[in-house]
Design an enzyme around this catalytic site. Structure first.
Site, mmCIF file in Angstrom:
data_model
loop_
_atom_site.group_PDB
_atom_site.id
_atom_site.type_symbol
_atom_site.label_atom_id
_atom_site.label_comp_id
_atom_site.label_asym_id
_atom_site.label_seq_id
_atom_site.Cartn_x
_atom_site.Cartn_y
_atom_site.Cartn_z
ATOM 1 N N LYS A 52 0.843 -1.199 0.000
ATOM 2 C CA LYS A 52 0.000 0.000 0.000
ATOM 3 C C LYS A 52 0.884 1.256 0.000
ATOM 4 O O LYS A 52 0.577 2.250 -0.661
ATOM 5 C CB LYS A 52 -0.941 -0.010 1.215
ATOM 6 C CG LYS A 52 -2.070 -1.044 1.072
ATOM 7 C CD LYS A 52 -2.857 -1.278 2.352
ATOM 8 C CE LYS A 52 -3.856 -2.430 2.145
ATOM 9 N NZ LYS A 52 -4.611 -2.790 3.350
ATOM 10 N N GLN A 96 -4.811 -2.004 9.619
ATOM 11 C CA GLN A 96 -4.709 -3.300 8.958
ATOM 12 C C GLN A 96 -5.270 -4.405 9.855
ATOM 13 O O GLN A 96 -4.935 -4.490 11.032
ATOM 14 C CB GLN A 96 -3.238 -3.580 8.600
ATOM 15 C CG GLN A 96 -3.013 -4.826 7.758
ATOM 16 C CD GLN A 96 -3.611 -4.751 6.356
ATOM 17 O OE1 GLN A 96 -3.739 -3.679 5.772
ATOM 18 N NE2 GLN A 96 -3.998 -5.889 5.817
ATOM 19 N N ASP A 119 -11.227 2.535 4.123
ATOM 20 C CA ASP A 119 -11.537 1.111 3.949
ATOM 21 C C ASP A 119 -13.051 0.883 3.821
ATOM 22 O O ASP A 119 -13.485 -0.177 3.397
ATOM 23 C CB ASP A 119 -11.065 0.317 5.186
ATOM 24 C CG ASP A 119 -9.751 -0.416 4.961
ATOM 25 O OD1 ASP A 119 -9.443 -0.742 3.804
ATOM 26 O OD2 ASP A 119 -9.044 -0.676 5.956
HETATM 27 N N1 GUN Z 1 -6.952 -7.191 5.922
HETATM 28 C C1 GUN Z 1 -7.263 -7.883 4.812
HETATM 29 N N2 GUN Z 1 -7.810 -7.061 3.888
HETATM 30 C C2 GUN Z 1 -7.841 -5.840 4.445
HETATM 31 C C3 GUN Z 1 -8.292 -4.566 3.988
HETATM 32 O O1 GUN Z 1 -8.786 -4.404 2.871
HETATM 33 N N3 GUN Z 1 -8.137 -3.532 4.859
HETATM 34 C C4 GUN Z 1 -7.632 -3.700 6.091
HETATM 35 N N4 GUN Z 1 -7.562 -2.637 6.873
HETATM 36 N N5 GUN Z 1 -7.212 -4.849 6.553
HETATM 37 C C5 GUN Z 1 -7.313 -5.919 5.724
#
Ligand code: GUN
Length: 291
Positions: A52, A96, A119
């Site tokens: 990211k 995350q 998100d």
């Molecule tokens: N863990 C797995 N996929 C995601 C996501 O799209 N966002 C976040 N914050 N954690 C994740």
């Protein structure tokens, strides 16, 4: 069979975002700014967050990483979130997932300012999504919609069968595929680990979206000829390759590909689209112009 190429599409989308950032910066504005909170040292989570951050560099965003130990308390984590909520030059941030077992994940998600929740996980944003209101859409379902739209896959009135009901993928996907105002407008069936005779649903599906996390689960005899198959599953399976593992989807790709009209590969399908849509949400937060 034709491949839905997530790498190529994500590149196009990132290029569009990059141009948009260049234009804003050339007018003297600050670049968009995304932060990620990473708790502990789970290998997969570290990889996702690093990716990211790399994506941010590519499109010209500023990025910040808040790293916290695995032993962090609920109160400490909420304090960090409050700081990010109040940080003026920050457009959006993500925490995350998954989080360590001492942490109440729902309370953490609710502590995020919905206006910075790129998100789209906050209950307020989830509710808006379900009510056709303007909000951040969760990145994976949003990426799948974008993929269907850009490949001009017909979805209106089609039967979409979703496998998996997670809050991140399956559940929001089922809502979005049924919405009238998106590529979607489909008739939706949401199946999951307790569905009886699951194949009876998938065999009648025009579009199958699997988000179960069971490698090779969807077999060729479970789909109809010409179905569109979207594979969200991505499981690390140990092997004797150089890395020591490979990433395997929910779809028995080698056999299903001969029967499907369109199919996403793993890796290189949905994953890159998810990453691109997080950037898109951040750009929307920056422009205060959520969809
Ligand atoms: N863990 C797995 N996929 C995601 C996501 O799209 N966002 C976040 N914050 N954690 C994740």
């Amino acid at each position: 069979m034709q491949i839905l190429d997530g790498i190529k599409l994500a590149k196009e989308i990132k290029q569009e975002i990059k141009s948009s950032v260049e234009e804003a910066v050339s007018q003297g504005k600050r670049p968009p700014h995304l932060a990620a909170v990473l708790v502990g040292n789970d290998g997969a989570s570290q990889t996702y967050v690093n990716n990211k951050i790399k994506d941010c560099e590519f499109v010209g965003f500023k990025s910040s990483l808040v790293k916290l130990p695995n032993t962090v308390s609920q109160t400490e984590l909420i304090e960090e979130i409050e700081k990010l909520n109040n940080q003026e030059d920050l457009d959006g941030f993500i925490v995350q997932l998954p989080l360590p077992s001492q942490i109440d994940q729902e309370e953490i998600i609710e502590a995020i300012d919905p206006k910075k929740d790129v998100d789209g996980f906050h209950p307020e944003n989830f509710g808006k999504m379900a009510l056709d209101m303007s909000t951040f859409l969760p990145a994976t379902p949003f990426g799948i919609l974008e993929m269907l739209e850009r490949y001009e896959i017909p979805t209106k009135g089609k039967h979409a069968v979703i496998i998996g009901r997670s809050r991140i993928v399956g559940r929001p996907m089922s809502i979005l595929m049924g919405r009238k105002d998106f590529p979607g407008n489909s008739t939706v069936t949401l199946t999951h680990s307790n569905t009886e005779n699951l194949a009876e649903y998938t065999q009648h599906a025009d579009i199958v979206i699997t988000a179960l996390g069971v490698p090779g689960f969807l077999k060729a005899d479970m789909i109809k000829e010409g179905a569109v198959v979207i594979d969200v599953g991505i499981t690390r399976v140990d092997d004797d390759s150089e890395k020591g593992y490979s990433l395997v989807g929910d779809v028995d790709f080698e056999n299903v590909k001969n029967k499907a009209s369109w199919i996403t590969p793993v890796p290189g399908g949905v994953g890159p689209m998810t990453r691109a849509m997080l950037l898109k949400n951040t750009l929307l937060a920056y422009k205060s112009n959520i969809r």
